[in-house]
Design a protein around this motif. Sequence first.
Motif, PDB file in Angstrom:
ATOM      1  N   HIS A   1       0.695  -1.019   0.098  1.00 33.83           N
ATOM      2  CA  HIS A   1       0.116   0.023   0.064  1.00 33.83           C
ATOM      3  C   HIS A   1       0.742   1.312   0.008  1.00 33.83           C
ATOM      4  O   HIS A   1       1.976   1.381   0.383  1.00 33.83           O
ATOM      5  CB  HIS A   1      -0.845   0.042   1.188  1.00 33.83           C
ATOM      6  N   ARG A   2       0.164   2.381  -0.506  1.00 35.97           N
ATOM      7  CA  ARG A   2       0.890   3.559  -0.573  1.00 35.97           C
ATOM      8  C   ARG A   2       0.399   4.644   0.654  1.00 35.97           C
ATOM      9  O   ARG A   2       0.827   5.839   0.550  1.00 35.97           O
ATOM     10  CB  ARG A   2       0.920   4.318  -2.083  1.00 35.97           C
ATOM     11  N   ASP A   3      -0.546   4.157   1.366  1.00 33.90           N
ATOM     12  CA  ASP A   3      -1.314   4.869   2.183  1.00 33.90           C
ATOM     13  C   ASP A   3      -1.766   4.140   3.220  1.00 33.90           C
ATOM     14  O   ASP A   3      -1.496   2.934   3.576  1.00 33.90           O
ATOM     15  CB  ASP A   3      -2.461   5.623   1.732  1.00 33.90           C
TER      16      ASP A   3
ATOM     17  N   SER B   1      -6.834  -0.276   1.895  1.00 34.24           N
ATOM     18  CA  SER B   1      -6.294   0.916   2.366  1.00 34.24           C
ATOM     19  C   SER B   1      -6.939   2.206   1.809  1.00 34.24           C
ATOM     20  O   SER B   1      -7.641   2.199   0.930  1.00 34.24           O
ATOM     21  CB  SER B   1      -4.727   0.893   1.499  1.00 34.24           C
TER      22      SER B   1
ATOM     23  N   ASP C   1      -5.418   3.787  -0.295  1.00 40.60           N
ATOM     24  CA  ASP C   1      -5.160   4.307  -1.503  1.00 40.60           C
ATOM     25  C   ASP C   1      -5.856   3.537  -2.516  1.00 40.60           C
ATOM     26  O   ASP C   1      -5.479   3.343  -3.531  1.00 40.60           O
ATOM     27  CB  ASP C   1      -3.600   3.717  -1.644  1.00 40.60           C
TER      28      ASP C   1
ATOM     29  N   THR D   1      -6.659   0.298  -2.750  1.00 38.10           N
ATOM     30  CA  THR D   1      -6.029  -0.892  -3.145  1.00 38.10           C
ATOM     31  C   THR D   1      -6.744  -2.053  -2.009  1.00 38.10           C
ATOM     32  O   THR D   1      -6.729  -1.668  -0.921  1.00 38.10           O
ATOM     33  CB  THR D   1      -4.836  -0.915  -3.462  1.00 38.10           C
TER      34      THR D   1
ATOM     35  N   CYS E   1      -4.736  -5.648  -0.889  1.00 37.78           N
ATOM     36  CA  CYS E   1      -3.513  -6.605  -1.120  1.00 37.78           C
ATOM     37  C   CYS E   1      -3.703  -7.745  -0.525  1.00 37.78           C
ATOM     38  O   CYS E   1      -4.420  -7.901   0.752  1.00 37.78           O
ATOM     39  CB  CYS E   1      -2.333  -5.651  -0.440  1.00 37.78           C
TER      40      CYS E   1
ATOM     41  N   THR F   1      -2.615  -7.531  -6.031  1.00 33.39           N
ATOM     42  CA  THR F   1      -3.217  -6.231  -5.618  1.00 33.39           C
ATOM     43  C   THR F   1      -4.364  -6.373  -6.615  1.00 33.39           C
ATOM     44  O   THR F   1      -4.447  -6.580  -7.909  1.00 33.39           O
ATOM     45  CB  THR F   1      -2.135  -5.054  -5.978  1.00 33.39           C
TER      46      THR F   1
ATOM     47  N   GLN G   1      -8.077  -3.803  -7.405  1.00 35.34           N
ATOM     48  CA  GLN G   1      -8.719  -2.561  -7.427  1.00 35.34           C
ATOM     49  C   GLN G   1      -9.796  -2.545  -8.073  1.00 35.34           C
ATOM     50  O   GLN G   1     -10.069  -3.455  -8.670  1.00 35.34           O
ATOM     51  CB  GLN G   1      -7.680  -1.642  -8.296  1.00 35.34           C
TER      52      GLN G   1
END
Length: 162
Positions: free
Chosen positions: A2-4, A21, A23, A25, A27, A39, A41
């Motif tokens: 994740h990016r967030d 998340s 973000d 997504t 995971c 991942t 979406q």
Amino acid sequence: GHRDRVCAVTICPDGQLVSGSEDHTICVWQSSAPQLLRTAQGHNGALTVLAFSRDAGTLVSAADDGVAHVWSTSAWKLIQTFRHRHWVVSAALSADGRQLVTADAHEPPCAFLIWDVSTGKKLHTVVGPSGWIWALAISGDARTVASSSNGDSCVNTWSMAS
């Protein structure tokens, strides 16, 4: 990964860990050795709920975009989408993944919806006490829903046939 910030997490009976998340997504991780497996979406908002059916064949993901998705976990394919007017606060799948219950932040206060996963049709709206429903669970025989809300500080049970 994740990016967030991670907002939702669940563990599959086979040991895979699933996280959602801000973000947008989902995971899927191998929990025995922290390794990202895939991942997914499908949301346009922060994930709020992740829950497996008891047989682990389906997963519900819900988000503050007002959408609940049901995924087939064998191929991680999206099989149904359920739209709400506001962000989805809680959700649960029946043991066999055939029925879904959801509550959003503004379905009539303290109401939840019962859905048929295969058709995507809403079967019932169940209105309870006051406040948002923060947690939902379906009994193993799919006859009863348990709910908790911030309006009455109780756990209530309801018939799925309502």
